[in-house]
Design a protein around this motif. Structure first.
Motif, PDB file in Angstrom:
ATOM      1  N   PRO A 148      -5.734   3.628   2.876  1.00  0.00           N
ATOM      2  CA  PRO A 148      -6.362   3.905   1.570  1.00  0.00           C
ATOM      3  C   PRO A 148      -7.344   5.069   1.686  1.00  0.00           C
ATOM      4  O   PRO A 148      -7.925   5.333   2.739  1.00  0.00           O
TER       5      PRO A 148
ATOM      6  N   MET B 221       0.828  -1.219   0.000  1.00  0.00           N
ATOM      7  CA  MET B 221       0.000   0.000   0.000  1.00  0.00           C
ATOM      8  C   MET B 221       0.857   1.261   0.000  1.00  0.00           C
ATOM      9  O   MET B 221       0.498   2.267  -0.635  1.00  0.00           O
TER      10      MET B 221
ATOM     11  N   VAL C 266       2.015   1.695  -3.515  1.00  0.00           N
ATOM     12  CA  VAL C 266       0.923   2.182  -4.366  1.00  0.00           C
ATOM     13  C   VAL C 266       0.680   3.669  -4.118  1.00  0.00           C
ATOM     14  O   VAL C 266       0.470   4.457  -5.062  1.00  0.00           O
ATOM     15  N   ASN C 267       0.707   4.082  -2.853  1.00  0.00           N
ATOM     16  CA  ASN C 267       0.482   5.487  -2.497  1.00  0.00           C
ATOM     17  C   ASN C 267       1.812   6.213  -2.285  1.00  0.00           C
ATOM     18  O   ASN C 267       1.960   6.994  -1.345  1.00  0.00           O
TER      19      ASN C 267
ATOM     20  N   SER D 160      -0.023   4.313   3.943  1.00  0.00           N
ATOM     21  CA  SER D 160      -0.622   2.998   3.696  1.00  0.00           C
ATOM     22  C   SER D 160      -2.126   2.989   3.910  1.00  0.00           C
ATOM     23  O   SER D 160      -2.784   2.006   3.556  1.00  0.00           O
TER      24      SER D 160
ATOM     25  N   ALA E 211      -3.642  -3.031  10.314  1.00  0.00           N
ATOM     26  CA  ALA E 211      -3.887  -3.748   9.059  1.00  0.00           C
ATOM     27  C   ALA E 211      -4.436  -5.146   9.323  1.00  0.00           C
ATOM     28  O   ALA E 211      -5.311  -5.624   8.564  1.00  0.00           O
TER      29      ALA E 211
END
Length: 565
Positions: free
Chosen positions: A316, A241, A244-245, A314, A280
């Motif tokens: 979203p 994550m 991705v971010n 991380s 998480a």
């Protein structure tokens, strides 16, 4: 004084010296020695004092090192921030409370979401010292004294830190944290260190001594296996994550000026990484994460402005429709752990309960009150319930599949056709079916009748508590692992020798031959023909007069000795 009186006194002295001389002493007269008397038992206070003197250094050493590190860190923080040394006592007190996972207060706000990495290091250090104290030998009184010291010493230091903050609140914008939360967290952290430091073998011995089932320790170890594997998978998801971010991650770093700000943020993110991994784990299991007024889950995301911490990249911003598929991650981990280390159905269900308790403790320590945001952390009851649900459902599914497969195989297996013994030429008994063998060298496994799984026997059955091992003022002693193990070591095999009934009279060769003739006449005639021509028959002794190989003298074998004696 008249001379007669003087002469009489001298004569009496000479007579007394002759009578006391060893040459004139009678041989039959002997001086009796006093009988030895048992020393009085030592009072209980003396035994407790000696235990405190012996165990107190083991508890003080990790705390002393921690205090030194806290002082050095406080001085470094004040120097790099160009602050006055007047704040040094308050900084030391706040760092010590943060190390013990206690909230810190200042400027009218309370910060209870503290990084877990320093607390985990302290737990490891205290647990290591506890293990070194009990790994050889420890009595029940020793364990009581050790427990008291492990819990009271950090609680006393936390009380001193709280008084230091109250004293500094008149000059600085600091304050003491709420007492109930501080006491609860400090006791919880050091109770975890004590439980981990005692080790599984000592816990098995204590449970066995008080009449409990020792497999509870195996259930706890299974729970730790599941949580450890699940934490590794959650860490991988967090890293993915962040990748991705990555734009949000870089924007957080570029928002600060100064050469030391970026490294400080990266170090702070690493310190908070276990907290984010626990978040998480809860979110992947289906529990919601509360961040003040914000909410993060696999089904919906409602964000608020987050603190400028790079690791929070991380989190979203939206919840895609396919995010529900991530619920398979904890389910897959639970199935993998149950298949890798199979246990009985009741043990696995107890392990699921212990998993929920362990994760509940981790979620409590990872969350808390965070200033203006309010409460930050997982929803505790849903997270604990889901952590119980995944291992329980996994083992129930595995058990059901095993029973269905056993039911399908049972009617499909046709019985073998009966073959006459004369046609095969063999007069031995047919082999026993699987699971009914009497081979002493067979693998020591058990088949669980409830779940159909193969369960290995617990080889760790060492006796930790022994009666009368060491006489102390309070009674029994606890023997540590590795020194009082009466059983075989790990990896060794235990030979099982089947007992045989001793016959009343030895069996001779004539009787054995007659019995053989009754079973198979043709084979007996052939054997007699061959024995008549055997020149060694005259030299062979009778079965009842076999010589003893140990002393060379003839003995009597009655059939009660093990094979190969």
């Amino acid at each position: 004084m008249p001379p007669t009186f003087f002469a009489t006194g001298v004569a009496q002295l000479i007579t007394m010296s002759k009578n006391n001389s060893p040459q004139k002493r009678p041989a039959s007269v002997r001086r009796r020695r006093p009988k030895p008397q048992n020393p009085p038992p030592a009072p209980a206070t003396t035994g407790t004092t000696s235990r405190v003197r012996r165990l107190l250094p083991s508890v003080l050493i990790p705390h002393g090192i921690a205090v030194l590190l806290v002082i050095v860190s406080a001085v470094a923080v004040l120097l790099f921030s160009a602050s006055s040394m007047v704040a040094l006592p308050a900084t030391i007190a706040q760092l010590w409370l943060a190390l013990n996972m206690s909230p810190v207060a200042g400027s009218g706000e309370v910060v209870g979401v503290l990084p877990l990495v320093p607390g985990m290091v302290l737990v490891w250090a205290v647990a290591r010292r506890v293990y070194n104290s009990v790994k050889k030998k420890a009595s029940i009184a020793d364990l009581a004294v050790l427990t008291t010291l492990v819990l009271l010493v950090p609680l006393a230091l936390a009380g001193v830190a709280s008084l230091m903050l109250r004293d500094a609140s008149a000059v600085l914008e600091v304050d003491a944290p709420p007492a109930p939360v501080m006491i609860g967290r400090v006791l919880l952290v050091h109770l975890i260190a004590l439980v981990l430091g005692m080790g599984p073998r000592l816990w098995r011995a204590l449970i066995r001594r008080y009449g409990g089932p020792p497999w509870v320790v195996d259930a706890a170890i299974q729970a730790l296996r599941f949580l450890s594997a699940y934490a590794v998978v959650a860490l991988v998801v967090v890293i993915v994550m962040i990748v991705v971010n990555h734009r949000v991650f870089l924007q957080t770093l570029t928002g600060y000026e100064g050469g030391g700000a970026v490294p400080a943020l990266l170090v702070l993110s690493l310190l908070y990484l276990p907290n984010i991994v626990i978040y998480a784990m809860g979110v992947l299991a289906g529990a919601p994460l509360h961040f003040g007024d914000g909410l993060v889950s696999l089904f919906s995301v409602t964000l608020v402005p987050l603190p400028p911490l790079p690791a929070l990249a991380s989190v979203p911003s939206v919840a895609p429709e396919w995010a529900v598929v991530l619920l398979l991650i904890p389910a897959t981990v639970a199935v993998w752990v149950c298949l890798r280390t199979p246990l009985r159905l009741p043990v696995t269900l107890v392990s699921a309960v212990i998993t929920a308790v362990f994760f509940l403790i981790a979620a409590v320590l990872a969350g808390g009150h965070l200033g203006v945001y309010g409460r930050v952390g997982l929803a505790l009851l849903p997270a604990a319930g889901l952590m119980f649900l995944y291992p329980a459902v996994a083992v129930l599914l595995i058990t059901g599949i095993d029973r269905i497969r056993a039911g399908i195989r049972r009617p499909a297996a046709a019985p073998p056709a009966a073959v006459p013994v004369a046609a095969t030429g063999l007069d031995d008994e047919p082999p026993a079916p699987d699971g009914d063998t009497d081979d002493p060298d067979a693998s020591p496994v058990e088949t669980d009748g409830d779940s159909g799984q193969i369960v290995e026997n617990d080889a760790d059955t060492e006796t930790y508590i022994e009666e009368g091992d060491e006489q102390r003022a309070d009674g029994e002693s606890v023997e540590a692992a590795g020194e009082a193990d009466a059983g075989p070591e790990d990896g060794e095999s235990t030979e099982v020798v089947a007992s045989t009934e001793a016959t009343d009279a030895p069996v001779t060769s004539e009787e054995s031959g007659a019995a053989a003739d009754g079973e198979d006449g043709e084979a007996s005639e052939d054997r007699e023909d061959s024995e008549d021509n055997d020149p060694q028959d005259a030299a062979m002794p009778e079965t009842g007069d076999l010589p003893d190989p140990e002393d060379g003298r003839p003995g009597t074998d009655d059939g009660s000795r093990p094979h190969g004696h």
